[in-house]
Write a protein that holds these residues in place. Structure first.
Motif, short mmCIF file in Angstrom:
data_model
loop_
_atom_site.label_atom_id
_atom_site.label_comp_id
_atom_site.label_asym_id
_atom_site.label_seq_id
_atom_site.Cartn_x
_atom_site.Cartn_y
_atom_site.Cartn_z
N GLN A 101 36.04 57.32 1.45
CA GLN A 101 35.16 58.47 1.16
C GLN A 101 34.42 58.63 2.42
O GLN A 101 33.09 58.82 2.55
N SER A 144 34.99 57.75 -7.76
CA SER A 144 36.22 58.07 -7.38
C SER A 144 36.31 57.98 -5.72
O SER A 144 35.25 59.45 -5.62
N SER A 172 38.25 58.83 -1.41
CA SER A 172 39.67 59.53 -0.80
C SER A 172 39.64 57.88 0.01
O SER A 172 39.11 57.48 0.87
N ARG A 231 45.51 63.50 -5.64
CA ARG A 231 46.13 64.76 -4.38
C ARG A 231 46.63 63.54 -3.14
O ARG A 231 45.78 63.92 -2.29
N THR A 232 47.52 63.43 -3.49
CA THR A 232 48.14 62.16 -2.47
C THR A 232 49.15 63.12 -1.40
O THR A 232 49.69 64.02 -1.93
N THR A 265 40.58 57.53 -8.42
CA THR A 265 38.86 57.66 -9.37
C THR A 265 39.28 56.31 -10.93
O THR A 265 40.40 56.37 -11.26
N GLU A 288 46.36 61.08 2.48
CA GLU A 288 45.32 61.20 2.29
C GLU A 288 45.34 61.16 0.34
O GLU A 288 46.22 61.80 0.42
N THR A 289 44.61 60.16 -0.07
CA THR A 289 45.16 60.00 -1.35
C THR A 289 43.28 59.73 -2.14
O THR A 289 42.73 59.47 -1.85
N ARG A 290 43.81 60.02 -3.65
CA ARG A 290 42.65 59.75 -4.08
C ARG A 290 42.39 59.22 -5.02
O ARG A 290 43.24 59.26 -5.79
#
Length: 397
Positions: A180, A204, A206, A119-120, A155, A151-153
């Protein structure tokens, strides 16, 4: 009369000489510094690395203290197969201390065995593999937010229910880091790289940055909730040579020191062997210079060199000598000389593989890739297992 004076003078000179001789004899004899003992176990040679005792003691106290191992290298490290297997061995024996130091965003061609990105959006990323930037520091990555909703996620693929997260950042005027949804103030670092405050986040989470001022991220430092066990950070760049560290111009040894490494592994040599324009004398100087930078920044940390493995440069050549890079064995010899002069550890990957052109045999066994440069996952795992056995024996002494 003159004769008597002459005899008296000669007697005085003789007595003075005896006195001087007597003074010289009473001076303590300075002991010559002894050369460090060289110890070899399997394919690991210890040329007198003084940090091994502290490393061993820290590992044996891993239930209460965190041990950090940093692997800096080329594509073998960028794939995180060898370093990943080494991580599993260390953490199985001494406990899982967390993910470690990673890039701020996903880097094309790189992977981590213990973390992934998704999700970058809204970021600009540069890497020292092909780009130059005077602000590059340890790891050779810079991520700049382009919009308020960047944003990036991240994990973590292993670990407990939560981890501690910090960002390596630089800011002119300050900004806010969102982990997050938790707001972490980024103080004005006046252009220097600093670590943010730590925040407890789920496995996980953000990552985003808000603020109108110039703010960049160079990495994330992810540790277990309790500071104990072992962390193995993998900092690899495809195609890199040891000279890549000269592109990290913004005090990368100072950044390394922030992460308190107990063992620093330099795993280079494959790309140097394919560099037909390489000067061995300049290569030796560069290698020594980088080791001295690490020693100055972290004098208590142990240092290990991992030599390049077997590889093939000219597949169609008739003889092994012609197929193998001409500089491969000279590079390994220079590394051994430097390991001796700088009193580091050296692990001979080439010898473990079997020596000249042995990667051809490994490819037939399914342990090396068709490019005859890289190994398969199984080959890297077997290599790391061999390195672990040699290192474990040394640590248990």
């Amino acid at each position: 009369m003159n004769k008597r004076v002459l005899i008296s003078g000669l007697m005085l000179l003789a007595l003075s000489g005896l006195a001087l001789t007597s003074c010289k004899k009473t001076q303590p004899v300075q002991a010559q510094p002894s050369s460090p003992s060289v110890q070899t176990r399997g394919y690991l040679t210890d040329y007198g690395e003084k940090g091994m005792q502290a490393l061993s003691a820290r590992l044996h106290n891993s239930r209460r203290k965190l041990t950090h191992i940093v692997v800096i290298g080329d594509s073998h490290t960028a794939a995180d197969f060898l370093s990943g297997q080494l991580r599993r061995q260390f953490q199985h024996r001494y406990g899982n201390g967390g993910i470690g130091f990673i890039s701020p965003l996903a880097v094309p061609g790189n992977r981590y065995s213990n973390v992934k990105f998704s999700r970058t959006k809204g970021w600009q990323a540069v890497n020292s593999r092909r780009q130059s930037n005077p602000r590059f520091t340890l790891g050779g990555n810079i991520a700049t937010p382009l919009s308020w909703d960047s944003e990036t996620r991240v994990t973590a693929l292993e670990g407990e229910s939560s981890i501690n997260a910090q960002a390596l950042y630089r800011s002119l005027g300050g900004a806010t880091l969102q982990l997050q949804g938790r707001a972490i103030p980024l103080a004005d670092s006046q252009g220097r790289w600093e670590l943010s405050e730590a925040a407890r986040v789920p496995l996980s989470f953000s990552v985003s940055v808000s603020g109108e001022n110039e703010t960049e991220l160079a990495g994330l430092w992810l540790t277990a909730a309790q500071p104990k066990g072992v962390i193995v950070s993998a900092l690899g760049i495809n195609g890199a040579q040891i000279s890549m560290l000269d592109k990290w111009q913004d005090d990368w040894p100072g950044t390394l020191s922030m992460l308190n490494p107990d063992l620093v592994i330099l795993a280079y040599g494959t790309n140097e062997a394919f560099n037909t324009d390489l000067s061995l004398s300049e290569y030796r100087q560069t290698l020594v210079r980088q080791i001295k930078k690490i020693r100055k920044a972290e004098p208590g940390a142990a240092i290990m060199l991992i030599g390049p493995g077997s590889s093939i440069m000219h597949k169609g050549a008739a003889s092994c000598e012609k197929r193998q890079p001409a500089l491969l064995k000279p590079i390994i010899e220079v590394q051994k000389q430097v390991a001796r002069s700088e009193q580091t550890l050296f692990w001979d990957w080439f010898a473990w593989m079997g020596g000249d052109c042995s990667i051809e045999r490994l490819a037939q066994q399914g342990m090396a890739r068709p490019d005859l440069i890289h190994l398969t996952a199984e080959g890297y795992q077997a290599s790391a297992a061999a390195l672990w056995r040699d290192l474990e024996y040394k640590l248990e002494q």
